[in-house]
Design a protein around this motif. Structure first.
Motif, mmCIF file in Angstrom:
data_model
loop_
_atom_site.group_PDB
_atom_site.id
_atom_site.type_symbol
_atom_site.label_atom_id
_atom_site.label_comp_id
_atom_site.label_asym_id
_atom_site.label_seq_id
_atom_site.Cartn_x
_atom_site.Cartn_y
_atom_site.Cartn_z
ATOM 1 N N GLY A 157 37.161 33.790 39.326
ATOM 2 C CA GLY A 157 36.706 32.862 38.579
ATOM 3 C C GLY A 157 36.087 33.216 37.295
ATOM 4 N N ASP A 158 35.606 34.393 37.005
ATOM 5 C CA ASP A 158 34.890 34.898 35.867
ATOM 6 C C ASP A 158 35.848 35.524 34.939
ATOM 7 N N GLY A 159 37.197 35.653 35.503
ATOM 8 C CA GLY A 159 37.942 36.441 34.445
ATOM 9 C C GLY A 159 38.147 37.866 34.621
ATOM 10 N N ARG A 160 37.572 38.184 35.959
ATOM 11 C CA ARG A 160 37.782 39.637 36.526
ATOM 12 C C ARG A 160 39.157 39.548 37.326
ATOM 13 N N MET A 161 39.549 40.523 37.776
ATOM 14 C CA MET A 161 40.702 40.800 38.850
ATOM 15 C C MET A 161 40.274 41.593 39.902
ATOM 16 N N GLN A 162 40.848 41.304 41.117
ATOM 17 C CA GLN A 162 40.615 42.313 42.273
ATOM 18 C C GLN A 162 42.014 42.440 42.706
ATOM 19 N N CYS A 163 42.506 43.468 43.294
ATOM 20 C CA CYS A 163 43.640 44.226 43.936
ATOM 21 C C CYS A 163 43.490 44.835 45.031
ATOM 22 N N TRP A 164 44.436 44.822 46.030
ATOM 23 C CA TRP A 164 44.247 45.848 47.243
ATOM 24 C C TRP A 164 45.783 46.078 47.595
ATOM 25 N N GLY A 165 46.058 47.218 48.415
ATOM 26 C CA GLY A 165 47.066 47.511 48.905
ATOM 27 C C GLY A 165 47.649 48.954 48.314
ATOM 28 N N THR A 166 48.937 49.059 48.275
ATOM 29 C CA THR A 166 49.608 50.423 47.758
ATOM 30 C C THR A 166 48.914 50.643 46.236
ATOM 31 N N ASN A 167 48.780 51.914 45.921
ATOM 32 C CA ASN A 167 48.209 52.404 44.945
ATOM 33 C C ASN A 167 49.123 53.636 44.571
ATOM 34 N N TYR A 168 50.375 53.828 44.847
ATOM 35 C CA TYR A 168 50.664 55.143 44.526
ATOM 36 C C TYR A 168 51.490 55.280 43.031
ATOM 37 N N THR A 169 51.415 54.126 42.525
ATOM 38 C CA THR A 169 51.624 54.233 41.041
ATOM 39 C C THR A 169 50.874 53.696 40.055
ATOM 40 N N GLY A 170 49.464 53.547 40.557
ATOM 41 C CA GLY A 170 48.346 52.752 39.901
ATOM 42 C C GLY A 170 48.399 51.499 39.718
ATOM 43 N N ASP B 215 42.429 50.578 39.093
ATOM 44 C CA ASP B 215 41.187 50.909 39.213
ATOM 45 C C ASP B 215 40.749 52.539 38.696
ATOM 46 N N GLY B 216 41.940 53.115 38.116
ATOM 47 C CA GLY B 216 41.899 54.097 37.352
ATOM 48 C C GLY B 216 42.278 55.483 38.168
ATOM 49 N N THR B 217 42.505 55.117 39.428
ATOM 50 C CA THR B 217 43.163 56.317 40.231
ATOM 51 C C THR B 217 44.892 56.055 40.373
ATOM 52 N N MET B 218 45.424 56.788 41.110
ATOM 53 C CA MET B 218 46.753 56.678 41.302
ATOM 54 C C MET B 218 47.139 57.552 42.609
ATOM 55 N N GLY B 219 47.691 57.046 43.723
ATOM 56 C CA GLY B 219 47.801 57.243 44.853
ATOM 57 C C GLY B 219 47.035 56.619 45.903
ATOM 58 N N GLY B 220 47.702 56.921 47.225
ATOM 59 C CA GLY B 220 47.027 56.170 48.259
ATOM 60 C C GLY B 220 47.058 54.470 48.318
ATOM 61 N N PHE B 221 46.087 54.031 48.842
ATOM 62 C CA PHE B 221 46.033 52.756 49.046
ATOM 63 C C PHE B 221 44.654 52.170 49.284
ATOM 64 N N ALA B 222 44.257 50.886 49.147
ATOM 65 C CA ALA B 222 43.017 50.186 49.476
ATOM 66 C C ALA B 222 43.246 49.225 50.487
ATOM 67 N N ASP C 109 53.718 56.645 34.676
ATOM 68 C CA ASP C 109 52.983 55.674 35.214
ATOM 69 C C ASP C 109 51.320 55.608 34.650
ATOM 70 N N VAL C 110 50.944 54.341 34.527
ATOM 71 C CA VAL C 110 49.488 54.151 34.030
ATOM 72 C C VAL C 110 48.813 53.525 34.975
ATOM 73 N N PRO C 111 47.293 54.020 35.354
ATOM 74 C CA PRO C 111 46.532 53.418 36.301
ATOM 75 C C PRO C 111 45.474 52.435 35.687
ATOM 76 N N LEU C 112 45.577 52.125 34.285
ATOM 77 C CA LEU C 112 44.542 51.346 33.724
ATOM 78 C C LEU C 112 45.424 50.394 32.853
ATOM 79 N N PRO C 113 44.866 49.067 32.691
ATOM 80 C CA PRO C 113 45.386 48.274 31.783
ATOM 81 C C PRO C 113 45.771 48.575 30.376
#
Length: 619
Positions: A119-132, A136-143, A193-197
């Motif tokens: 609601g304050d304009g941020r974003m949250q994501c979860w799941g696979t992260n193998y391409t960033g 969250d600035g990392t690449m690989g694995g999952f949350a 691939d890019v792990p940050l916006p």
């Protein structure tokens, strides 16, 4: 990001406990308006504040997520990459709480990841992260639990794509991150691939953005569209099938779009006027043609569309008449027509009417219904339909923990629709109960009344008026009116000039000039008014045994026998004296006027008149 290891196991266990604790928590539910009173034939829309019900839905590849009214997010289906967000990697057959979301305003799904707009304009994501794609600035694995996207603080829309993610910022520019092997980040590159916006170049302010698969399309303020990313099947819509397209290209001929939705390898637009155009891959008919099209083509059979949703290889449209029509791949029944036959022509989804929203996934489709249930159909091997099984379904099935069920204890008095609309049927009371998908319950009493007619009748020769409380009767002029059933009505009588009120009939209770009636049914009451009446009495005096008779006009007195009579007020009574044989009439007293043997009396009060007779000697 939390990866496999002891720390992860502790966090996952904690999240699971939170999920079990919070997932079915009680809510304080009410029904509004409470204790309503209706007339027969009236309707009233009820709501259930506090009920935990779906407000939006999103479908990923093999998972489905629901945003609820209490700002919780619950997901069901494939969870091998943590895309459900409940702290585990175990598939869910029914909605499980995504523990750790913060004030989510929207929910959207990628192929194997999920994102919310905070609601304050941020974003949250979860799941696979193998391409960033979690940003969250990392690449690989999952949350397995929600992570905040770095650098996003003023987003107005969160858009996870297939294996990348994007956001529209408050200035309506777009930033993307994650997989970029097809140029889907729009930064002029298709290798890294890019792990940050990072900003999409050559785009400017947008009206909206849609992503899925490996490409993106932006709806521009002038209702044109710009697309970029994988284009091997013409899904960018610029008239080519070159891949990749690393910067936004204008969609050919698009100038009246009002909404976009992207599939795995195709794109669709809802146009002003309610038609739909699609472009890109159409091997299974998902673009409404056979093969593929590098430019938009109008989907035949779709008119007056209100919304569209493109799945991985199928597309659905919600029409203004409340029906849903889908076309494309149907190997798991995702088109909803009861078959597994692909169709390039739209087919109607069975048993779905007037949904509030539709969402097409990879091999399944879902609809948010007016009763706030989520109905899904198609592939379900991982539990994406959320009905507690892993069995595919050709017909819509209700997702667990969704819906708001309304019941009436006495439908003969009041019925209640699936959306909470009460219809008053007959007099009485009924208890209306609302139950949400988690078993939270609220009840209220609806009282149904009826307008019943009360008629007043005036009898007698007098004059008078009748009035009612509550107002309605003013007789003289208005002698019938309708009043609420089972309510008391008080009538008051007031005598007119020269009249008196003498009584009531038909009342439940009487106190002097007032009559009380309870409107248990249609009623009739009589009030009696009489003209005032005064007694005229005649006496005779006798001298020397004189005698005679006195008669009246109007009749009434015949004295001899009847020496008094009642007369209506203001009646002019003429008395005539007649002496008996051997007697003389000698005069009157008490008259208003005398003329020989006649006496005139005006009956303005009780009167007494004397006639005198004198005997006459025969000698």
């Amino acid at each position: 990001m939390k990866r496999i290891g002891p720390t992860y196991q502790i966090l996952a266990l904690t999240a699971l406990i939170m999920s079990l604790t919070l997932g079915l928590r009680a809510a304080s539910v009410a029904i509004a308006p409470a204790n309503a009173s209706l007339l027969v034939g009236q309707t009233l829309q009820l709501t259930a504040p506090g009920a935990v019900v779906p407000v939006s839905i999103a479908t990923g590849a093999l998972h489905t997520c629901v945003l609820y009214s209490d700002q919780s997010v619950r997901c069901t289906g494939l969870n091998s990459q943590g895309e459900i967000g409940n702290g585990t990697t175990t598939n869910a057959l029914e909605p499980a709480l995504a523990a750790g979301t913060v004030n989510p305003a929207t929910i959207r799904t990628g192929v194997e990841h999920t994102c919310t707009l905070v609601g304050d304009g941020r974003m949250q994501c979860w799941g696979t992260n193998y391409t960033g794609q979690l940003g969250d600035g990392t690449m690989g694995g999952f949350a397995v639990a929600p992570q905040f996207v770095q650098g996003i603080t003023n987003a107005i829309k969160a858009i996870p794509g297939g294996f990348h993610s994007c956001a529209i910022l408050s200035d309506r520019t777009v930033q993307c991150w994650g997989r970029n092997q097809d140029g889907q980040l729009g930064n002029g590159d298709a290798t890294t691939d890019v792990p940050l916006p990072g900003p999409v170049q050559n785009l400017g302010a947008v009206a909206d953005l849609s992503s899925f698969g490996y490409h993106n399309c932006a709806l521009m303020p002038d209702r044109t569209a710009m697309c970029w990313g994988r284009n091997g099947r013409g899904q960018v819509g610029d008239g080519t099938d070159n891949s990749p397209v690393t910067l936004p290209h204008q969609v050919v001929g698009m100038n009246s779009a009002i909404a976009l939705s992207l599939g795995g390898y195709h794109s669709c637009a809802l146009l002003q006027g309610g038609t739909v155009q699609c472009w890109g891959e159409s091997e299974f008919g998902q673009s409404g043609v056979v093969g593929f099209s590098k430019v938009p083509v109008t989907v035949s059979g779709i008119a007056n569309a209100a919304a569209i949703s493109a799945g991985f290889r199928h597309t659905c449209a919600l029409l203004a008449d409340g029906t849903v029509r889908c076309w494309g791949h149907n190997d798991f029944g995702q088109l909803g027509d009861g078959t597994t036959t692909d169709s390039a022509s739209p087919v109607q989804v069975k048993s779905i009417a007037n949904p509030l929203a539709i969402a097409a996934g990879e091999v399944h489709t879902c609809a948010l219904m007016p009763d706030l249930s989520v109905q899904c159909w198609g592939g379900n091997s991982s539990g994406s339909l959320g009905n507690g099984t892993g069995v595919n379904s050709l017909a819509p099935v209700k997702m667990h923990f969704t819906g708001l069920t309304w019941t009436s204890s006495n439908p003969s008095v009041a019925t209640i629709s699936a959306s909470g609309l009460v219809t008053a049927v007959s007099r009485g009371t009924s208890t209306i109960t609302a139950t949400d998908g988690f078993g939270n319950v609220a009840s209220t009493t609806v009282t149904v009344r009826q307008l019943l007619t009360l008629a007043v009748v005036r009898q007698g020769d007098g004059l008078g008026t009748l009035t009612s409380n509550p107002a309605g009767i003013a007789c003289g002029a208005t002698c019938t009116a309708s009043f609420m059933s089972d309510s008391p009505v008080t009538l008051t009588a007031a005598a007119g000039i020269d009249s008196i009120f003498t009584g009531w009939t038909g009342c439940d209770s009487v106190s002097g000039a007032t009559c009380t009636v309870t409107m248990s049914n249609a009623r009739s009451v009589t009030a009696i008014f009489m003209l005032q009446r005064f007694t005229l009495s005649v006496s005779k005096t006798s001298v020397l045994l004189g005698n005679g008779t006195v008669t009246s006009s109007p009749s009434g007195i015949n004295c001899g026998t009847a020496c008094s009579s009642d007369y209506v007020v203001r009646t002019q009574v003429t008395l005539t004296a007649a002496p008996a044989l051997g007697s003389l009439f000698t005069g009157w007293s008490g008259c208003d006027a005398v003329n020989g043997a006649s006496c005139t009396v005006a009956m303005t009060a009780a009167k007494r008149v004397t006639a005198s007779f004198t005997g006459v000697s025969p000698f």
